[in-house]
Design a protein around this motif. Structure first.
Motif, PDB file in Angstrom:
ATOM      1  N   ALA A  93       0.811  -1.231   0.000  1.00 51.66           N
ATOM      2  CA  ALA A  93       0.000   0.000   0.000  1.00 51.66           C
ATOM      3  C   ALA A  93       0.836   1.268   0.000  1.00 51.66           C
ATOM      4  CB  ALA A  93      -0.929  -0.005   1.214  1.00 51.66           C
TER       5      ALA A  93
ATOM      6  N   ASP B   7      -0.426   4.073  -2.321  1.00 50.88           N
ATOM      7  CA  ASP B   7      -1.686   4.637  -1.826  1.00 50.88           C
ATOM      8  C   ASP B   7      -1.438   5.546  -0.626  1.00 50.88           C
ATOM      9  OD1 ASP B   7      -2.969   3.214  -3.756  1.00 50.88           O
ATOM     10  OD2 ASP B   7      -3.938   1.788  -2.419  1.00 50.88           O
TER      11      ASP B   7
ATOM     12  N   LEU C  60      -7.465   7.897   2.134  1.00 49.74           N
ATOM     13  CA  LEU C  60      -7.286   6.619   1.433  1.00 49.74           C
ATOM     14  C   LEU C  60      -8.561   6.240   0.699  1.00 49.74           C
ATOM     15  CD1 LEU C  60      -5.342   4.592   4.146  1.00 49.74           C
ATOM     16  CD2 LEU C  60      -4.427   5.342   1.942  1.00 49.74           C
TER      17      LEU C  60
ATOM     18  N   THR D  45      -7.868   0.940  -1.643  1.00 52.97           N
ATOM     19  CA  THR D  45      -6.815   0.522  -0.712  1.00 52.97           C
ATOM     20  C   THR D  45      -7.280  -0.658   0.116  1.00 52.97           C
ATOM     21  OG1 THR D  45      -5.965   2.791  -0.561  1.00 52.97           O
ATOM     22  CG2 THR D  45      -5.324   1.256   1.184  1.00 52.97           C
TER      23      THR D  45
END
Length: 232
Positions: A101, A104, A132, A136
């Motif tokens: 992640a 992101d 986010l 995500t």
């Protein structure tokens, strides 16, 4: 007030909505402009009700996963330095989260900075968390990637203590909800009542897996079922 000539009124509105956007509604009403506009308005109202559900669902899912990620991140150590990570997985993500992640998180951090421009503080965990995207959370759930499976086993499964089905079923539910969110966000038609009812049921199933009381609260406030019954 509309002009006295109702035919002109509907024609003007239809023209401004545009042919391509109104086409699905005209197809569903055999080319009747007035009925197409009525169906269009119904779809808009349904989209609003669906978005309300998506809003509640995404916040609950986000916070449930965030809680477990904070706990997991706090017991991770940097392989090179041996340093323990903090519980703030957004400001101090462990290696696996950086891989899964990282992009992101960086994009959300930049959006949080923009949102706080002029404020006398730097973005914190809640600020970045709020930026986010649904994607995500969708793509942190388990699949064939060993890292995602490890994260599920060690952290994210605990976000769904009342889960009764297989994790793959949960992922499928969230994936369908994620695609509905994208559809609503892009103002696409919601003419398939069965599809919308199915996605609502999927939201309920996921919320039940997190906490049954949340599902009860969610159902008590949703307007989707009532609007589906009024389809023209």
């Amino acid at each position: 007030m509309p002009p006295a000539n109702q035919t002109d009124y509907h024609a003007v509105v239809a023209a401004k909505i545009s042919g391509p956007r109104l086409a699905p509604y005209l197809a569903a009403t055999e080319g009747n402009v007035r009925r197409a506009l009525t169906l269009y308005q119904w779809s808009v109202e349904l989209s609003g009700a669906v978005y309300e559900c998506l809003h509640r669902f995404e916040v609950i899912l986000r916070n449930a996963l965030d809680e477990q990620l904070c706990r997991w991140n706090a017991v991770q150590r940097d392989r090179q330095t041996g340093r323990s990570h903090s519980s703030d997985w957004l400001m101090d993500p462990a290696r696996l989260l950086r891989r899964l992640a990282g992009d992101d998180i960086r994009k959300a951090g930049r959006r949080a900075q923009t949102a706080l421009r002029g404020a006398a503080r730097a973005p914190g965990h809640p600020d970045v968390l709020a930026q986010l995207s649904f994607g995500t959370w969708r793509f942190l759930l388990p699949d064939n990637d060993p890292g995602r499976q490890h994260l599920w086993n060690k952290a994210l499964a605990a976000a769904f203590p009342s889960l009764t089905g297989a994790p793959s079923d949960l992922v499928d539910h969230v994936d369908h909800i994620y695609k509905l969110r994208n559809r609503v966000a892009h103002l696409e038609p919601l003419l398939n009542s069965s599809m919308v009812a199915d996605r609502l049921a999927r939201m309920r199933t996921v919320l039940l897996a997190i906490e049954p009381a949340l599902e009860m609260w969610f159902v008590s406030r949703q307007r989707v079922t009532a609007i589906l019954k009024t389809k023209p």
